[in-house]
Design a protein around this motif. Sequence first.
Motif, PDB file in Angstrom:
ATOM      1  N   ARG A  77      -5.145   7.698   3.652  1.00  0.00           N
ATOM      2  CA  ARG A  77      -6.017   7.483   2.496  1.00  0.00           C
ATOM      3  C   ARG A  77      -7.468   7.795   2.843  1.00  0.00           C
ATOM      4  O   ARG A  77      -8.193   8.418   2.053  1.00  0.00           O
ATOM      5  CB  ARG A  77      -5.887   6.045   2.011  1.00  0.00           C
ATOM      6  CG  ARG A  77      -4.525   5.680   1.436  1.00  0.00           C
ATOM      7  CD  ARG A  77      -4.162   6.516   0.238  1.00  0.00           C
ATOM      8  NE  ARG A  77      -3.012   5.972  -0.470  1.00  0.00           N
ATOM      9  CZ  ARG A  77      -2.367   6.582  -1.453  1.00  0.00           C
ATOM     10  NH1 ARG A  77      -2.770   7.793  -1.837  1.00  0.00           N
ATOM     11  NH2 ARG A  77      -1.333   6.031  -2.047  1.00  0.00           N
ATOM     12  N   PRO A 123       2.898   4.201  -1.617  1.00  0.00           N
ATOM     13  CA  PRO A 123       2.989   4.747  -2.985  1.00  0.00           C
ATOM     14  C   PRO A 123       4.273   4.267  -3.649  1.00  0.00           C
ATOM     15  O   PRO A 123       5.305   4.088  -2.998  1.00  0.00           O
ATOM     16  CB  PRO A 123       3.018   6.262  -2.753  1.00  0.00           C
ATOM     17  CG  PRO A 123       2.387   6.460  -1.416  1.00  0.00           C
ATOM     18  CD  PRO A 123       2.763   5.248  -0.603  1.00  0.00           C
ATOM     19  N   GLU A 174       0.806  -1.218   0.000  1.00  0.00           N
ATOM     20  CA  GLU A 174       0.000   0.000   0.000  1.00  0.00           C
ATOM     21  C   GLU A 174       0.842   1.272   0.000  1.00  0.00           C
ATOM     22  O   GLU A 174       0.300   2.372  -0.077  1.00  0.00           O
ATOM     23  CB  GLU A 174      -0.971  -0.021   1.180  1.00  0.00           C
ATOM     24  CG  GLU A 174      -2.001  -1.130   1.060  1.00  0.00           C
ATOM     25  CD  GLU A 174      -3.165  -1.000   2.010  1.00  0.00           C
ATOM     26  OE1 GLU A 174      -3.296   0.036   2.697  1.00  0.00           O
ATOM     27  OE2 GLU A 174      -3.971  -1.947   2.070  1.00  0.00           O
ATOM     28  N   ILE A 182      -0.823   4.700   6.715  1.00  0.00           N
ATOM     29  CA  ILE A 182      -1.229   4.739   5.311  1.00  0.00           C
ATOM     30  C   ILE A 182      -2.750   4.698   5.183  1.00  0.00           C
ATOM     31  O   ILE A 182      -3.357   5.498   4.458  1.00  0.00           O
ATOM     32  CB  ILE A 182      -0.600   3.559   4.541  1.00  0.00           C
ATOM     33  CG1 ILE A 182       0.924   3.677   4.526  1.00  0.00           C
ATOM     34  CG2 ILE A 182      -1.132   3.513   3.110  1.00  0.00           C
ATOM     35  CD1 ILE A 182       1.618   2.441   3.995  1.00  0.00           C
ATOM     36  N   VAL A 234       0.852  11.471   0.835  1.00  0.00           N
ATOM     37  CA  VAL A 234       1.220  10.294   1.620  1.00  0.00           C
ATOM     38  C   VAL A 234       2.734  10.100   1.590  1.00  0.00           C
ATOM     39  O   VAL A 234       3.363   9.797   2.608  1.00  0.00           O
ATOM     40  CB  VAL A 234       0.492   9.043   1.098  1.00  0.00           C
ATOM     41  CG1 VAL A 234       1.003   7.790   1.803  1.00  0.00           C
ATOM     42  CG2 VAL A 234      -1.018   9.180   1.295  1.00  0.00           C
ATOM     43  N   ARG A 235       3.332  10.303   0.431  1.00  0.00           N
ATOM     44  CA  ARG A 235       4.784  10.171   0.323  1.00  0.00           C
ATOM     45  C   ARG A 235       5.485  11.207   1.203  1.00  0.00           C
ATOM     46  O   ARG A 235       6.496  10.904   1.860  1.00  0.00           O
ATOM     47  CB  ARG A 235       5.203  10.328  -1.139  1.00  0.00           C
ATOM     48  CG  ARG A 235       6.648   9.950  -1.408  1.00  0.00           C
ATOM     49  CD  ARG A 235       6.962  10.021  -2.898  1.00  0.00           C
ATOM     50  NE  ARG A 235       6.247   8.991  -3.643  1.00  0.00           N
ATOM     51  CZ  ARG A 235       5.269   9.224  -4.503  1.00  0.00           C
ATOM     52  NH1 ARG A 235       4.880  10.476  -4.751  1.00  0.00           N
ATOM     53  NH2 ARG A 235       4.684   8.236  -5.146  1.00  0.00           N
ATOM     54  N   THR A 278       8.346   4.804  -2.725  1.00  0.00           N
ATOM     55  CA  THR A 278       8.432   5.520  -1.453  1.00  0.00           C
ATOM     56  C   THR A 278       9.299   4.765  -0.461  1.00  0.00           C
ATOM     57  O   THR A 278       9.099   3.570  -0.245  1.00  0.00           O
ATOM     58  CB  THR A 278       7.029   5.707  -0.841  1.00  0.00           C
ATOM     59  OG1 THR A 278       6.219   6.445  -1.748  1.00  0.00           O
ATOM     60  CG2 THR A 278       7.098   6.450   0.485  1.00  0.00           C
ATOM     61  N   ASP A 326      -3.519  12.398  -1.199  1.00  0.00           N
ATOM     62  CA  ASP A 326      -3.115  11.778  -2.459  1.00  0.00           C
ATOM     63  C   ASP A 326      -1.718  11.170  -2.323  1.00  0.00           C
ATOM     64  O   ASP A 326      -1.089  11.251  -1.256  1.00  0.00           O
ATOM     65  CB  ASP A 326      -3.193  12.785  -3.610  1.00  0.00           C
ATOM     66  CG  ASP A 326      -2.275  14.001  -3.427  1.00  0.00           C
ATOM     67  OD1 ASP A 326      -1.246  13.884  -2.720  1.00  0.00           O
ATOM     68  OD2 ASP A 326      -2.586  15.074  -3.981  1.00  0.00           O
ATOM     69  N   ASP A 327      -1.237  10.567  -3.409  1.00  0.00           N
ATOM     70  CA  ASP A 327       0.062   9.878  -3.357  1.00  0.00           C
ATOM     71  C   ASP A 327       1.179  10.809  -2.917  1.00  0.00           C
ATOM     72  O   ASP A 327       2.033  10.429  -2.089  1.00  0.00           O
ATOM     73  CB  ASP A 327       0.403   9.288  -4.728  1.00  0.00           C
ATOM     74  CG  ASP A 327      -0.197   7.917  -4.952  1.00  0.00           C
ATOM     75  OD1 ASP A 327      -0.909   7.421  -4.052  1.00  0.00           O
ATOM     76  OD2 ASP A 327       0.046   7.341  -6.036  1.00  0.00           O
TER      77      ASP A 327
END
Length: 385
Positions: A247, A23, A21, A243, A256-257, A26, A252-253
């Motif tokens: 979400r 990204p 899960e 994570i 999250v990164r 990452t 968004d990616d």
Amino acid sequence: MNAIGRANELLERYATLALAELPAGTDVVDVHTHLGEDIDGMAGDRDELLTIQRAYGVSRSFVFCLDEPDRHPAFSAANDRTLAHAAAAPGELVPFVRLDLEEQPVEEATRCLDAGAGGIKLHPRAQRFLPDDPRLEPVFALAAERHVPILIHGGRGLPPIADSLGRLLDRHCPPALIVAHAGIVDLAAMARNFAGRPGVFFDTSVWSPLDLLDLYRLVPPEQVVYASDYPYGRQPNALLMAIRTARAAGLDDAQVRALLHDTGARIADGLDPVPPTMPRGATELSHPVTFLRIHQYLTMASAMIWMRHPSDTYGVIGLALNACDERSNGYRDATDQIRELLVATRDLWELAAAADDDDLARRRAQRGAFRLVHLASVLAVTTPV
């Protein structure tokens, strides 16, 4: 398969899930880990931590000592061990100096910063002080002068601290202040004081995924950094919870990164913070009652296991299992996943009760049960429906 083997199999499965899960591309920076031996019996081992880091793609961790039996005077011996741990794993462990305001905090901080420490750790609950303590003034002034971050305990066991912490930051502003445990001790006031304020961050090391959902609702994503709180927090729990809640809050990616790596890396590298945007989380949570019931029972079970209750005398695991088994719940695949974790939790808890004459075996079984029940709780709150 015995209870220990089954628990390990489940933890490996959820490790695979947590990594899947992430990204793409990452890696992770963990801003809150401990090494050493605490007076409460918890222990953090360097080799174990490095093994965990390498297995989960954690490129760097901020590390500091626990509340050690030899913490007097000034945490000096424990801080020296932290520096030695970091020297043995260059680039992977960023050492922080832990301070006691009763025992030459500025002198100890200066000594350790000169020896390579990359930040300062403060624990007002364990060391019995509050942010309005005048002895903190020179510590924050030193951090600002030396351009190093401060991480401060913001979890259980304190009165409200946000307003006094805000006044302290107005006078002395280090490049980064990380409020541990999502600032849950005073979260609404923390957000009122610090949401949108560059250089103030909140780490994700909490037990309840609901705390993180509330944090995202109140604080911009650029102010949230990933933390496990090893050895209290473990994998894959800490990573999966961070994570899944991010979400669920709509990150968004790229966000999250940043939460998992970029923001923590900027703090470690002494770079200016990214300007905060706006909070992303929802103000309301709509979730099936079945999952809410399960989470309620697991909150009760977690407290009992954490306090080393010898057995499930209240039957809360059984109540959670019954909720999973309701044929009318409409979410059989998800509740079957949770049920599997809870059966293994029950078996480990029973194993702990049978190991009364073996303290080490009992503690291992209880800690395993805690990890499994926590994973079940994360699923109960974050499973998409």
